[in-house]
Design a protein around this motif. Sequence first.
Motif, PDB file in Angstrom:
ATOM      1  N   ILE A  43       7.366  41.103  30.895  1.00  0.00           N
ATOM      2  CA  ILE A  43       7.566  42.254  31.788  1.00  0.00           C
ATOM      3  C   ILE A  43       8.972  42.833  31.585  1.00  0.00           C
ATOM      4  N   ARG A  77       4.986  35.637  31.228  1.00  0.00           N
ATOM      5  CA  ARG A  77       4.724  36.899  31.920  1.00  0.00           C
ATOM      6  C   ARG A  77       6.026  37.542  32.393  1.00  0.00           C
ATOM      7  N   PHE A  90       0.831  44.625  27.275  1.00  0.00           N
ATOM      8  CA  PHE A  90      -0.062  44.451  28.421  1.00  0.00           C
ATOM      9  C   PHE A  90      -1.290  43.620  28.013  1.00  0.00           C
ATOM     10  N   ILE A 113       8.845  44.892  28.521  1.00  0.00           N
ATOM     11  CA  ILE A 113       8.169  46.170  28.775  1.00  0.00           C
ATOM     12  C   ILE A 113       9.135  47.159  29.426  1.00  0.00           C
TER      13      ILE A 113
END
Length: 473
Positions: free
Chosen positions: A445, A441, A349, A448
Motif C-alpha cells: 500500500i 499488504r 492491487f 501504491i
Amino acid sequence: MGRSISKWSLLVLVSTAVFLSVIDIFVVNVAIPSIKIGIKGTDTDMQWIIVLYVLGYASFLIAGGRAGDYFGKKPVFIIGMVAFTLSSFLCGLAQNTIQLNIGRTIQGISAAFMVPQGISYIQVLFQDQKSRTKALGIYGSIAGAASVIGQFLGGVLPEIHSFIDGWRLLFLINVPIGIVAIFLSIRYLENTAIVRVQKFDSLGAALLVLTLACFIYPIVQGRELGWPLWIFVLFTLSILTSFLFFWQQRIRQNKGKLTLIDMRVFRHRDFTIGLFASIFYFMVQDSYFLINVVLLQTGFGISSFDTGLYFVFQGVGYVIASLVSIRLIPLYGKFVLIFGVMLMIVSLFFHLLLLDGSETMRPFWPLIFFIYGIGCGTVLPSLLTVSLRSLPFSFAGMASGTYSTFQQTAIALGVGIVGGIFFYSLKDPHRKIETYLEAYRTATIVNIVLLLIVIFFLFFISHRNEKLSPKAN
C-alpha cells in the motif's frame, strides 16, 4: 583509432560494465533470503546487502564520470573493472555479514567508476547520430537482458548444491567475466584525451558521500537499534551537510570552478519535476523486489528456483514494453509514462488480491508479474528522456549523472523505508503466513501511494508531441 577489432566488438566490451552492474542488482534481489540463511544474517542485514551497493554507486557516480575526463577513460574503466571483479570475489568468499557488506560497498563504488566510462566510449566510438543511436539501443538491450538473466540466475544458483554454497556463485560468476573484460580492455581499448582544465572538486565529493551515508544509515539501521538519540543526530547532520554541499557547489560555480553538479540545471522546470517523479518511482523499484521475494520464499516457502521463474515473467514484460514504449513516447509524451505507472498500480492491487499463498491462485501469479513488468518497461526507459528533453544539449551529460545519483539514492531510500515498514510488521517472533501477508499488504500500500505521487508529478511535466531529445544550444 588503430583498433584490430571492430567498434561494434568494442561496444560489447565496454557494455560488460553495465551488464555486470545490472545483473548484480537483480541476482541479489531474487536470492536475498538464500543469502540471509547462508550468511546467518538478520532482516536488517538483507536491507544493507542491497542498500550498500546502490549507496556506493550513488555516492561516487558523478565523481566516476569526472574521473574519466581527468585521468583518461581507459585506465578508469580498467581499474573499476578490476575493483569490481576483486570485490565480487570477496563477496563470494565472505564468512560474515561485515565482510559481505564491505564487498558490496566496493562493488557499488567500482561500478560508479566503470559504468560512466562505458557510456562515454559510445560517444567516442560512434561519431554519427545514426550509428550512435543504434549503439545506445544495443547498450540498453544488454542492460535489459542483464536484468532478466539476473532474476533467473538469482533463482537458479542458490539451488545448486556442491562443494560451495550456491548463493556464493551469485558473486563468483562475475569473476571470469571480469577477468576476460580486463584482458581485452588492456589489449584493445585506446585511451581518450585527458581533460584537466580545473582541479577536481574533492570537497564536494566528500560532502556528497557524507550526506548520503548520514541520511541512509539512520533509515535502515534505526529500527533494529530501537531508534536511539544518536540516530536522529545523524539524520539531522545529513540535512546540514546537504545544505552545505549545495551551498559549496553554488560558490564554486560562481567562481567559475569545476563542480559536481551544475546548479543551473535546476532552473529547468521539466528536469526538476522529472527528478522528483523519479525519486518516488525508484523508491518503489527495489523495495518491490525485496518484499515480494521475502513473501514468496520465507513466507510461502517457495523455492528460490520457482521465485526466479516468476520474476523472469516480470523481466520479459519489462523488455517487451521498453521496446514498444520508446516508439510511443515521441507521439504521446508523458501520457505513456502515466499509463505505465497506472498499470503498475493496477498490478499491485492484483498482487494484494492473488498473492495469498493458496494453490488455487498460483496459476495467476506469472500474469500479475508480467503485467507489472509491462508497467515498469513503459516507464523506466523513458523517464530520464522526458526529464532531459527541455535541457540544452551541453547540460545533458552532467544532468544524466545528477539524475542517476538521485535515482540510486532513491532506491536505497525505498529499501530502507518500505523494507523497514515491512520488517517492522514482521516483528512477531512467531511468524505465520498471516503475519507475512499483513506486512506485505502494508508495504505494498505504501508503494501504491508512492506511485500515485509519481503520477502527480508527471502531470506537471510539459507535454510536447515533438521527439524527446535535449535541445541544442
